[in-house]
Design a protein around this motif. Structure first.
Motif, PDB file in Angstrom:
ATOM      1  N   ALA A  60      13.619  -3.442  -1.593  1.00 15.49           N
ATOM      2  CA  ALA A  60      13.302  -4.644  -1.841  1.00 15.49           C
ATOM      3  C   ALA A  60      11.675  -4.438  -1.463  1.00 15.49           C
ATOM      4  O   ALA A  60      10.662  -5.499  -1.534  1.00 15.49           O
ATOM      5  N   GLY A  61      11.271  -5.430  -0.011  1.00 16.34           N
ATOM      6  CA  GLY A  61      10.665  -5.718   1.183  1.00 16.34           C
ATOM      7  C   GLY A  61       9.654  -3.700   1.189  1.00 16.34           C
ATOM      8  O   GLY A  61       8.423  -4.882   1.853  1.00 16.34           O
ATOM      9  N   GLY A  62       9.896  -3.166   0.613  1.00 19.36           N
ATOM     10  CA  GLY A  62       8.837  -2.419   0.698  1.00 19.36           C
ATOM     11  C   GLY A  62       9.232  -1.420   1.304  1.00 19.36           C
ATOM     12  O   GLY A  62       8.148  -1.041   2.185  1.00 19.36           O
ATOM     13  N   LEU A  63       9.621  -1.604   2.547  1.00 22.18           N
ATOM     14  CA  LEU A  63       9.764  -0.580   3.913  1.00 22.18           C
ATOM     15  C   LEU A  63      10.797   1.198   3.332  1.00 22.18           C
ATOM     16  O   LEU A  63      10.201   1.879   4.012  1.00 22.18           O
ATOM     17  N   GLU A 108       5.971   4.397   3.982  1.00 21.60           N
ATOM     18  CA  GLU A 108       4.188   5.487   3.666  1.00 21.60           C
ATOM     19  C   GLU A 108       4.280   5.331   5.390  1.00 21.60           C
ATOM     20  O   GLU A 108       5.021   4.657   6.305  1.00 21.60           O
ATOM     21  N   VAL A 128       4.892   2.397   7.484  1.00 17.57           N
ATOM     22  CA  VAL A 128       5.801   1.303   7.992  1.00 17.57           C
ATOM     23  C   VAL A 128       6.114   1.768   9.986  1.00 17.57           C
ATOM     24  O   VAL A 128       6.255   1.896   9.897  1.00 17.57           O
TER      25      VAL A 128
END
Lengths: 225, 225
Positions: free
Chosen positions: B57-60, B76, B79
């Motif tokens: 959810a945090g995009g990590l 990505e 990160v």
DNA sequence: CGGATGCTTCGACTATGATCGAACTATGAA
DNA sequence: TTCATAGTTCGATCATAGTCGAAGCATCCG
């Protein structure tokens, strides 16, 4: 058992909203008192005191007593670099703490990154210095060339004093708004100080934004085309 | 009210020891299943599932379903860069999760940084490419020169395929052991893949270390003097 | 169709840590 | 000295979030 550095400790220090607000405030480069930091974080002085002790123990902050005030600041350039890199990722995920307001363009144009110039102007300055072969890049290391040394001394910067310190003179720092590098290190700091001392630029109160005066704009464009 | 990106959210995600262990494990570059990550973190599968949902959810992280397995990986390059920068600071403060053991020198020599080569070998490779004018540095951006393009194509790398993707081909990544930059980006990834496909190097099991074979060592020294 | 494996969801427990009031120390001013 | 300001320490409260057991889906295999 596990290999590698312990990032959880650092993460948890940055992970508390109150502490994150304090650190963001200190990215403005000024040293701030405990009371000021408490206000920034929106908490009482007692709570702030506890947070500041933790940040200091974790090596993120240093503290300087001055009379009955305690001034806190980021402990090293490296802390600023690390925070800027996290901000870069957060910004890319659209995680901002505010509705993009009128202040935002000013921040993108020119702002303080701990102790040096960041934003569009910061990136342009480094590009210009590299184009003029006054700074040379090898790998990730920046080095001032002989031409560069003459140049900064002509601007009135005490090169010998920079040389004496153990801190790197030139250093790259990734810009979260521009997604490119700007100049950090003791030279980056000296240049920003110069701009402000000469009256070409001013720090905004309670903000990281830097406002250039009209003559400052003109001079900057001439110095770093 | 406050300006700037929200670093607290990212910090708190990294700040939990279990999650930090998972992220460190994923810095090895392989996609791992939820069960594997739970083992790395030393927690049960239920707890791991909850952590992984938060990290996603945090995009990590990103997640890929494959049969009844779910493979997780860093979402990505950015990160990885951010984590490496935090590791750099943590390492400089002496905050390691382990007693420096026999594995440590191997890690400093050559290791995986998300998807490309890091450590002494990674730094040497970038330096060599720059010295041969096959990669050019302007500001913080790396660019492959014409000579560089010919070179990587001669090595058997599909340059056109790299060009097509939206990811940057060359990119710097700060090395926490060497404190200098090495080559990231899709080219960095392609080169590491090449070394492994050719049998010049092998990934160690359950570690970020890369072990070069004897012929691999020799070839590497010839390719990147 | 079982049966096994991989993972998620739910619910309850627990511990950590953020918070603040109150009391205390330290520096400076009158 | 007395008063005011700046900051720390202590103690109590409270909420958040990490943890795991148990049950529920989903997928694969025989």
């Amino acid at each position: 058992m596990k290999e590698g550095p312990d990032i959880a400790l650092i993460g948890s220090l940055i992970g508390d909203p109150a502490r994150a607000n304090m650190l963001t405030a200190l990215m403005g480069g000024r040293a701030l008192t405990a009371t000021e930091l408490a206000t920034h974080a929106g908490i009482t002085l007692q709570t702030a005191s506890s947070h500041l002790a933790k940040l200091e123990a974790g090596g993120l902050l240093t503290q300087r007593k001055q009379g009955r005030h305690r001034y806190y600041a980021l402990s090293e350039d490296e802390v600023g670099l690390m925070l800027e890199s996290i901000m870069g990722f957060a910004a890319s995920r659209g995680l901002t703490r505010h509705r993009p307001g009128p202040k935002d363009p000013a921040l993108r144009k020119a702002r303080v990154c701990y102790n040096h110039l960041a934003g569009d102007y910061g990136v342009r300055m480094l590009d210009s210095l590299v184009a003029a072969r006054q700074i040379e890049i090898t790998g990730d290391d920046l080095a001032l060339t002989d031409a560069g040394r003459t140049r900064v001394e002509a601007l009135g910067i005490d090169y010998a004093a920079l040389k004496k310190s153990r801190r790197p003179i030139c250093r790259t720092c990734l810009d979260w708004s521009e997604r490119r590098s700007h100049l950090a290190g003791s030279l980056g700091e000296a240049l920003l100080t110069l701009f402000i001392d000469k009256g070409w630029a001013k720090r905004e109160q309670n903000s990281r934004a830097i406002r250039f005066t009209d003559t400052g704009e003109k001079t900057f464009s001439e110095l770093f085309p």
